[in-house]
Design an enzyme around this catalytic site. Sequence first.
Site, mmCIF file in Angstrom:
data_model
loop_
_atom_site.group_PDB
_atom_site.id
_atom_site.type_symbol
_atom_site.label_atom_id
_atom_site.label_comp_id
_atom_site.label_asym_id
_atom_site.label_seq_id
_atom_site.Cartn_x
_atom_site.Cartn_y
_atom_site.Cartn_z
ATOM 1 C CG LEU A 1 9.087 -0.758 -0.312
ATOM 2 C CD1 LEU A 1 10.046 -1.675 -0.675
ATOM 3 C CD2 LEU A 1 8.039 -0.487 -1.130
ATOM 4 C CG ASP A 2 2.554 -1.662 3.085
ATOM 5 O OD1 ASP A 2 2.941 -0.502 3.525
ATOM 6 O OD2 ASP A 2 1.630 -2.059 2.340
ATOM 7 C CE LYS A 3 6.379 -8.308 9.873
ATOM 8 N NZ LYS A 3 5.512 -8.617 11.145
#
Length: 342
Positions: free
Chosen positions: A145-147
């Site tokens: 998942l993106d940051k």
Amino acid sequence: MSGVKQVTVSADDDDIRLDRWFKRHYPELSYGRLEKLLRKGQIRLDGKRAKSKQRITKGQVVRVPPFGDEGGLRPIEKKEDVHLSEQEIDEIRSWVLYRDDDVIVINKPAGLPTQGGTGIKRHLDGLLHALKYERADKPRLCHRLDKDTSGVLVLARSANVAAQLTKSFKTKDARKLYWALTVKVPNPRDGKVFQPIAKYHSHHGERMVIDADEGKDARTMYRTIESTGNVAAWVALEPLTGRTHQLRVHCAYLKTPIQGDGKYGGQDAYLTGDGVSKKMHLHARRIQIPSPDGVGVIDVTAPLPEHMIRSWDFFDFDTGMEEADELFDLSKKVTATYKNHD
């Protein structure tokens, strides 16, 4: 031959290719060198000649010759993760939503990178030893998942399970549902975006863009759950492909950027006023994936992070609405959105 090792294939390495077994345990051994050793019969499987693409099974024995000065190779050594206090371990374990013998599903906090990189000291992969529990090895990442995206993230408790789950993501057997707060309301309110995405490099850095000529297939289903005039909307999204930043790019394409996503929405990605956080409002709400043991599916939902809860309260959105958690009916004909709406 002195120095020859007879290594028994473990359960974690069951049903992987021989070349991948060597890459996993002897990562410095080049593919070309491996092929040469196989051709000469120095590497064998159960005493017989083998090929690099041959699949191995638990209990088989791999003959590993000494590599000597030609490679100076040795089995990979595990790097130590950062030291964690008992309080930190308790916090990380509080993220766990589901756990069985094969899988752990967590609710990843917003702001935490999934993996390390230049200048990144604290990331999820470096914290996973807190989730070993009774096991000798830490769980493995199966996807990312993106940051700044929060929500459900699946971890495998063995290499074999990691391979199965990774395959589920690649073959689209795994389904994911996201919740987002968008600036303005999609038009039409429900639909799908089929727009290819490509990676673009500039002096400002790397970003993903819609590119009909060079882009890779990218498809997203969406529906508006609730909205406040044309100011903001609670949107459920299901990606049918897994391109980098796909949901963020497709929401910006609809001219309804995700709240807090300045990378793709610029200043238009920020609602005015003090009632809504400027953090990214994208949450992996639900995941459904076939169980590695072949019995049923694992179906997990994750509660919203605090900054999104406050925004939902500000707009008086009802998180108890059942339709908000429903996966899309992929057999149903839905209007496709191909053009921006002014």
